[in-house]
Design a protein around this motif. Structure first.
Motif, PDB file in Angstrom:
ATOM      1  N   GLN A 346       0.815  -1.217   0.000  1.00 40.31           N
ATOM      2  CA  GLN A 346       0.000   0.000   0.000  1.00 40.31           C
ATOM      3  C   GLN A 346       0.847   1.265   0.000  1.00 40.31           C
ATOM      4  OE1 GLN A 346      -2.499  -1.322   3.329  1.00 40.31           O
ATOM      5  NE2 GLN A 346      -4.275  -1.059   1.978  1.00 40.31           N
ATOM      6  N   ASN A 347       1.997   1.199   0.642  1.00 45.04           N
ATOM      7  CA  ASN A 347       2.941   2.322   0.655  1.00 45.04           C
ATOM      8  C   ASN A 347       4.345   1.837   0.312  1.00 45.04           C
ATOM      9  OD1 ASN A 347       1.212   4.608   1.741  1.00 45.04           O
ATOM     10  ND2 ASN A 347       0.878   3.033   3.298  1.00 45.04           N
ATOM     11  N   ALA A 348       4.372   0.739  -0.394  1.00 51.70           N
ATOM     12  CA  ALA A 348       5.655   0.117  -0.736  1.00 51.70           C
ATOM     13  C   ALA A 348       5.424  -0.765  -1.957  1.00 51.70           C
ATOM     14  CB  ALA A 348       6.158  -0.738   0.425  1.00 51.70           C
ATOM     15  N   PRO A 349       6.459  -0.955  -2.757  1.00 52.99           N
ATOM     16  CA  PRO A 349       6.300  -1.746  -3.979  1.00 52.99           C
ATOM     17  C   PRO A 349       6.418  -3.254  -3.746  1.00 52.99           C
ATOM     18  CG  PRO A 349       8.513  -0.854  -3.875  1.00 52.99           C
ATOM     19  CD  PRO A 349       7.799  -0.337  -2.662  1.00 52.99           C
ATOM     20  N   TYR A 350       6.366  -3.681  -2.496  1.00 52.73           N
ATOM     21  CA  TYR A 350       6.474  -5.100  -2.182  1.00 52.73           C
ATOM     22  C   TYR A 350       5.220  -5.616  -1.509  1.00 52.73           C
ATOM     23  CZ  TYR A 350      11.381  -4.486  -3.274  1.00 52.73           C
ATOM     24  OH  TYR A 350      12.546  -4.202  -3.934  1.00 52.73           O
ATOM     25  N   ILE A 351       4.791  -6.803  -1.947  1.00 51.20           N
ATOM     26  CA  ILE A 351       3.686  -7.510  -1.311  1.00 51.20           C
ATOM     27  C   ILE A 351       4.298  -8.703  -0.593  1.00 51.20           C
ATOM     28  CG2 ILE A 351       1.655  -8.926  -1.733  1.00 51.20           C
ATOM     29  CD1 ILE A 351       2.600  -6.084  -4.046  1.00 51.20           C
ATOM     30  N   TRP A 352       3.902  -8.833   0.650  1.00 50.71           N
ATOM     31  CA  TRP A 352       4.487  -9.857   1.518  1.00 50.71           C
ATOM     32  C   TRP A 352       3.348 -10.797   1.865  1.00 50.71           C
ATOM     33  CZ3 TRP A 352       9.156 -11.357   2.629  1.00 50.71           C
ATOM     34  CH2 TRP A 352       9.523 -11.890   3.871  1.00 50.71           C
ATOM     35  N   LEU A 353       3.432 -12.037   1.413  1.00 50.99           N
ATOM     36  CA  LEU A 353       2.286 -12.903   1.649  1.00 50.99           C
ATOM     37  C   LEU A 353       2.653 -14.096   2.512  1.00 50.99           C
ATOM     38  CD1 LEU A 353       2.405 -15.394  -0.817  1.00 50.99           C
ATOM     39  CD2 LEU A 353       1.818 -13.354  -2.105  1.00 50.99           C
TER      40      LEU A 353
END
Lengths: 416, 416
Positions: A346-353
Motif C-alpha cells: 500500500q505504501n511500498a512496492p512489495y507484497i508480503w504474503l
C-alpha cells in the motif's frame, strides 16, 4: 606453497549461503532450461522495468555532450557530489519538512554500497540490532567485517540482536530489551512492505537518544508512500539529527537500477566516541572514508539525477511510481480475493504474503515457479522470521502482473 | 550521552593527515584568495583536461537513449560488468600477450575503489609491503582497516614494510629481505613515473611464487608506455596468474576521471588460505564482496567504456595520450635544461623532480605556487622517501604546460 599463501579474511567463511538473488537466478535458469516453452514472469528481484523518463534521458545525454566539449568537460568532481545535485536533494528534504543541509549529503553510486560501507566507520565491538526479516546486505556486510559470531541452524549469527517483524506484531519491530549501539531500520520496508508510523519512529529516536545509539535508516522506498501523514524521512522526527543516518536511492523511484545514483545523509552534529570516550564526528569519519575509497559518481549520471528532482522529472517519476503502485494494488487485491493473506503493497512496492498450506518459503518458490511460472522471493531468504512468507515485487509490466495474478489464482489455490 | 555513543573505528585516528589532495586544494584556495590576479596553472592532481573523444560521447549518448526505450532499457546489470565490455577488455589483454579470461575481469567505477577495497578479502595479520613513495590510498585504507600500527615521526606506519624507491636505486624497489604476504606494485609508477622492467617483474613474480605472496599490481597508467618491449600487464609474466591481481582504469587513458570506469583482474586459480591452511579462491571471495557491496557500473558508462576499446575509440584515446606525453616531454626537457634533475615522464604522465636548494617538498610547493603560480604535488605527500622530490603532472593544456615551464625556468632557477 599452499601453507604460506596470504591469509584470507575468514569471516567470509561464516556467510551461510550465496547472496539470495544469485540463488534465485540459478533455480530460474535451471527451470527455464528444463522448460524452454514456459513464459516465466519475474516478480522476484525488485528491479524496475519502465524506461528512464524523457527529462532524465535528456539530462544524461546533455551531460554526455558536456563531457565531449573542451569548455564543459569535467574531470574529477567533488567526491561528495556536485552542489547542483546536493542542493536539489536538500530542497526536496525541505519540502518534506526534514532538516537536512546540503553538506550533510554524500552522493554515491548506490544505497547497496552505502548501507554496506557505513559499518566501516564503527568499531567491531558495537552491538548491532536489525529486524528479522531484513535486507541481507546489512547482515552479510557485518559478518564479512567480523562483527558477528557463527551462524546457528536458523541462519542467525551470533552477537547480532534480531528484532522479529511478523504478522503477530503488525510488522513493527519492538524496542530492544537492553542496550544496542547501532540499529538498522528500513521504512517502507524491504521485504515486508510495512511502513513505520510516526509514533514508532518517535519511540526509536527516543530510544536512540536515551541509549546513545545510532539509527541507520534506509529510506530507499520512501517515494512509494501514498498515505498522507506518513513519515518519509527520519529527519522529520525532532531530535533525530543527533542519532540517525539516512540512506536514499534513485534506483526504485526514478528507475536508476542500471544508471546508479544514491545518497546518504549524515548530520554534522552526529557523533560516535573514541577509545577515550571523546566525541568524534561521524560526518567527518564518513567524509574521510568516502574521499579515500571513492571517487565520486559519474557526472552525466549526477546530471540525470538532478533532472529527476526538477519539475518535469518529478512528474514523470511520479507517473512511474503510480504505475508500479497500481501493480501492487492488483497483486494485493487479486491474491487477497484468492484467499491469500497479504501484507504491504500500500505504501511500498512489495507484497508480503503468508505462504499457504504449511509449505516453507523455498517450497512455495519452487511450486510457484513450476505451477504458475512466476518468480518471487522466498521470505526465509531475508531471515528466519521470514520463513513462511513470500515477497512479490510490484516492479513489472502491467500485462505480466495481471497474468501472474491470474495464473496464481487459477493454479495455486492451496488451502491457507 | 557522550559516554555511551557507539564506538568508532579508532584506526581512523591513526591517519596522519588529510588525504594529500584536499590539503593541496586548501593551500591553493588560500593563495588564490590572497592573490586574485594570479593565473594559477594546476599541474598537481593528475586529472585529465581533454574532453571525451567523439566515439565515446556517442556511445554514452546511445546508452542513454537505450535507457529511455522500453525495448532496450536496462535495470540491474551483472555486478561484474556486461560481457560486451569484459570481452573487449579480454581482447585487449590478448593483444598485449597477457593471459586474461573474460570471467577473470570485474568491472567497477574506479581503481581508487578497487585498490582500496581489495584488502577486505585478506586477513588483518598479513604483512603488507609497499613502495615509498606510494599512492596514498594503498596505505590509508590499510590503516583504516587496522592492518598497521601507529605512524612514526616520518609518517611511516608500524607493521608495514616500506620499499624505498629513489634516484639511488633507479626507482626500482628491491625485494624484501624476509617474507611478506601482500605487495603493492604500481607500474608505470605514480608518483615517480618509473616503469618496472620485464626482468624486475620476473624477479617479483619469482619472489611471490617462492614466498606464496600476492602482488597487487596497479597498471592504471599502462596506456602511457611508449617504449616497445616494456611490460603493460603483470599477466605478461609467466607464472603470474597464481600470484597477482591487476587493476586498470579508463580514468587517465580515456579521460574517464569524471565518467568513472575501471576494472580488476583476479585469475580464477589465485588462492589465499584459510585458518586451517586450506586454499580459498580469491576470485570467489572478491566476487562475494563485489556482489554484496556493489551494484555494477552504470550501463551507459559501460557502453562508453566499450567504445574506448573499439577501433575509432582507440585511435582517439591514443591521440589524447600522445598529447599528454608531448606535455611530459616539454616539462621534462624544459626543466632539465634549466638545471633540474628530472625523472619519469617518458612512459608515464608524471615527471618526478629533485627539489633544488635543499628545500623540503612542501617548501618547494609553496615557492612554486608563490613565484611561478604553478601547482605541483609535494613528493613527501607520497611517503618519507618522497621528501626532496616533487611531482608534476602532464595532464594539462599545452599552452598551460608551456607557460608553466617558462615561468619555472625564468622565476625558479635555484641552485640544485
Amino acid at each position: 606453497m599452499v601453507g604460506r599463501m596470504p591469509r584470507i579474511n575468514t569471516h567470509y567463511q561464516k556467510l551461510r549461503a550465496g547472496y539470495l538473488f544469485p540463488e534465485i537466478g540459478k533455480r530460474v535458469r535451471a527451470f527455464a532450461a528444463a522448460h524452454p516453452d514456459a513464459r516465466i514472469i519475474p516478480l522476484g528481484i525488485g528491479d524496475v522495468v519502465l524506461p528512464l523518463p524523457v527529462p532524465i534521458v535528456d539530462a544524461l545525454k546533455a551531460g554526455a555532450e558536456e563531457m565531449g566539449k573542451r569548455e564543459t568537460f569535467r574531470g574529477y568532481g567533488p567526491e561528495q557530489g556536485y552542489d547542483f545535485l546536493r542542493e536539489a536533494i536538500a530542497a526536496s528534504y525541505r519540502e518534506q519538512g526534514a532538516q537536512v543541509a546540503l553538506d550533510d549529503i554524500f552522493v554515491s553510486d548506490g544505497s547497496k554500497c552505502d548501507t554496506a560501507n557505513i559499518q566501516e566507520i564503527f568499531a567491531l565491538d558495537n552491538v548491532i540490532a536489525l529486524t528479522d526479516p531484513v535486507y541481507p546486505v546489512y547482515v552479510d556486510t557485518n559478518v564479512m567485517a567480523g562483527r558477528t559470531g557463527e551462524a546457528d541452524d536458523s541462519g542467525r549469527y551470533g552477537k547480532l540482536v534480531y528484532l522479529p517483524t511478523t504478522a503477530e506484531n503488525g510488522f513493527e519491530p519492538t524496542l530492544p530489551a537492553g542496550h544496542v549501539d547501532i540499529i538498522y531500520l528500513c521504512s517502507p520496508n524491504n521485504p515486508t512492505g510495512a511502513v513505520m508510523s510516526r509514533a514508532a519512529l518517535e519511540r526509536w529516536v527516543a530510544y536512540a537518544r536515551k541509549e546513545a545509539a545510532v539509527i541507520l535508516f534506509d529510506a530507499a522506498y520512501e517515494a512509494f508512500i501514498r498515505e498522507p501523514g506518513l513519515v518519509h524521512s527520519i529527519f522529520q522526527i525532532p531530535g533525530s539529527r543527533d542519532v540517525a543516518i539516512e540512506f536514499r536511492s534513485l534506483s526504485k523511484s526514478a528507475g536508476f537500477t542500471g544508471t546508479r545514483c544514491a545518497f546518504t545523509v549524515i548530520p554534522k552534529e552526529l557523533c560516535g566516541r573514541d577509545a577515550g570516550g571523546g566525541p568524534v564526528s561521524l560526518h567527518s569519519l564518513w567524509n574521510r572514508r568516502h574521499t579515500t575509497k571513492f571517487n565520486g559518481t559519474s557526472y552525466p549520471v549526477q546530471k540525470a539525477a538532478a533532472a529527476a528532482f526538477g519539475p518535469e522529472g518529478r512528474r514523470a517519476v511520479q507517473a512511474n511510481i503510480d504505475y508500479y503502485m497500481e501493480n501492487a494494488r492488483l497483486i494485493r487485491e487479486g491474491l487477497s480475493s484468492a484467499g491469500y493473506r497479504v501484507y504491504g503493497g500500500q505504501n511500498a512496492p512489495y507484497i508480503w504474503l503468508r505462504v499457504p498450506g504449511g509449505m516453507t518459503s523455498w517450497d512455495f518458490f519452487d511450486r510457484l515457479l513450476a505451477e504458475a511460472n512466476v518468480v518471487g522471493t522466498p521470505g526465509s531468504g531475508f531471515g528466519s522470521c521470514g520463513e513462511g512468507y513470500f515477497r512479490l515485487s510490484a516492479f513489472g509490466w502491467r500485462e505480466n502482473v495481471e497474468a501472474a495474478v491470474e495464473r496464481i489464482r487459477t493454479n495455486c489455490r492451496w488451502e491457507p
